[in-house]
Write a protein that holds these residues in place. Structure first.
Motif, PDB file in Angstrom:
ATOM      1  N   ARG A 155      -5.388  -7.561  -2.756  1.00 34.96           N
ATOM      2  CA  ARG A 155      -6.308  -7.843  -1.653  1.00 34.96           C
ATOM      3  C   ARG A 155      -7.519  -8.632  -2.155  1.00 34.96           C
ATOM      4  O   ARG A 155      -7.980  -9.566  -1.501  1.00 34.96           O
ATOM      5  CB  ARG A 155      -6.737  -6.521  -0.996  1.00 34.96           C
ATOM      6  N   ARG A 156      -8.051  -8.271  -3.325  1.00 33.52           N
ATOM      7  CA  ARG A 156      -9.200  -9.003  -3.879  1.00 33.52           C
ATOM      8  C   ARG A 156      -8.840 -10.464  -4.161  1.00 33.52           C
ATOM      9  O   ARG A 156      -9.621 -11.368  -3.878  1.00 33.52           O
ATOM     10  CB  ARG A 156      -9.727  -8.322  -5.138  1.00 33.52           C
ATOM     11  N   ASN A 201      -4.953  -2.975  -3.772  1.00 31.70           N
ATOM     12  CA  ASN A 201      -6.376  -3.325  -3.785  1.00 31.70           C
ATOM     13  C   ASN A 201      -6.636  -4.557  -4.648  1.00 31.70           C
ATOM     14  O   ASN A 201      -7.451  -5.413  -4.297  1.00 31.70           O
ATOM     15  CB  ASN A 201      -7.215  -2.148  -4.259  1.00 31.70           C
ATOM     16  N   ARG A 202      -5.949  -4.649  -5.785  1.00 31.37           N
ATOM     17  CA  ARG A 202      -6.117  -5.817  -6.661  1.00 31.37           C
ATOM     18  C   ARG A 202      -5.605  -7.082  -5.980  1.00 31.37           C
ATOM     19  O   ARG A 202      -6.242  -8.129  -6.040  1.00 31.37           O
ATOM     20  CB  ARG A 202      -5.395  -5.593  -7.985  1.00 31.37           C
ATOM     21  N   GLU A 241      -1.141   1.887  -4.135  1.00 34.33           N
ATOM     22  CA  GLU A 241      -2.438   1.590  -3.518  1.00 34.33           C
ATOM     23  C   GLU A 241      -3.363   0.812  -4.449  1.00 34.33           C
ATOM     24  O   GLU A 241      -4.072  -0.095  -4.025  1.00 34.33           O
ATOM     25  CB  GLU A 241      -3.113   2.886  -3.064  1.00 34.33           C
ATOM     26  N   PRO A 295       0.803  -1.227   0.000  1.00 33.85           N
ATOM     27  CA  PRO A 295       0.000   0.000   0.000  1.00 33.85           C
ATOM     28  C   PRO A 295       0.840   1.283   0.000  1.00 33.85           C
ATOM     29  O   PRO A 295       0.409   2.309  -0.517  1.00 33.85           O
ATOM     30  CB  PRO A 295      -0.831  -0.110   1.282  1.00 33.85           C
TER      31      PRO A 295
END
Length: 87
Positions: free
Chosen positions: A57-58, A54-55, A50, A46
């Motif tokens: 994390r998915r 996020n990608r 960022e 992060p």
């Protein structure tokens, strides 16, 4: 953050995004510990990017949601006398 760590963080995250790999698979592929992969993609990434974080994390959330299915399949294969799947 040192350059080699930044490069490793980006390499790990790109591999996870492209292959949908788990933390364990990623650690094995890059020759680092699961703890290192986890720290890199949850704490360091992060700070670097960022959007990529996020990608990743998915993908990791999806892997976590499916892990009980992989575990059940591994147990099934074990008792059928087959080789376990390499995830």
């Amino acid at each position: 953050m040192q350059n080699y760590i930044r490069d490793r963080v980006l390499d790990l995250s790109n591999y996870i995004i492209e292959s949908g790999a788990t933390v364990r698979q990623t650690a094995e592929r890059f020759g680092v510990s699961k703890s290192t992969v986890h720290k890199d993609v949850t704490e360091r990434l992060p700070q670097v990017n960022e959007a990529v974080a996020n990608r990743v994390r998915r993908v990791l959330d999806n892997n976590k949601a499916e892990r009980h299915l992989r575990g059940g399949e591994a147990t099934k294969r074990k008792y059928q006398g087959q080789q376990p799947l390499k995830c």
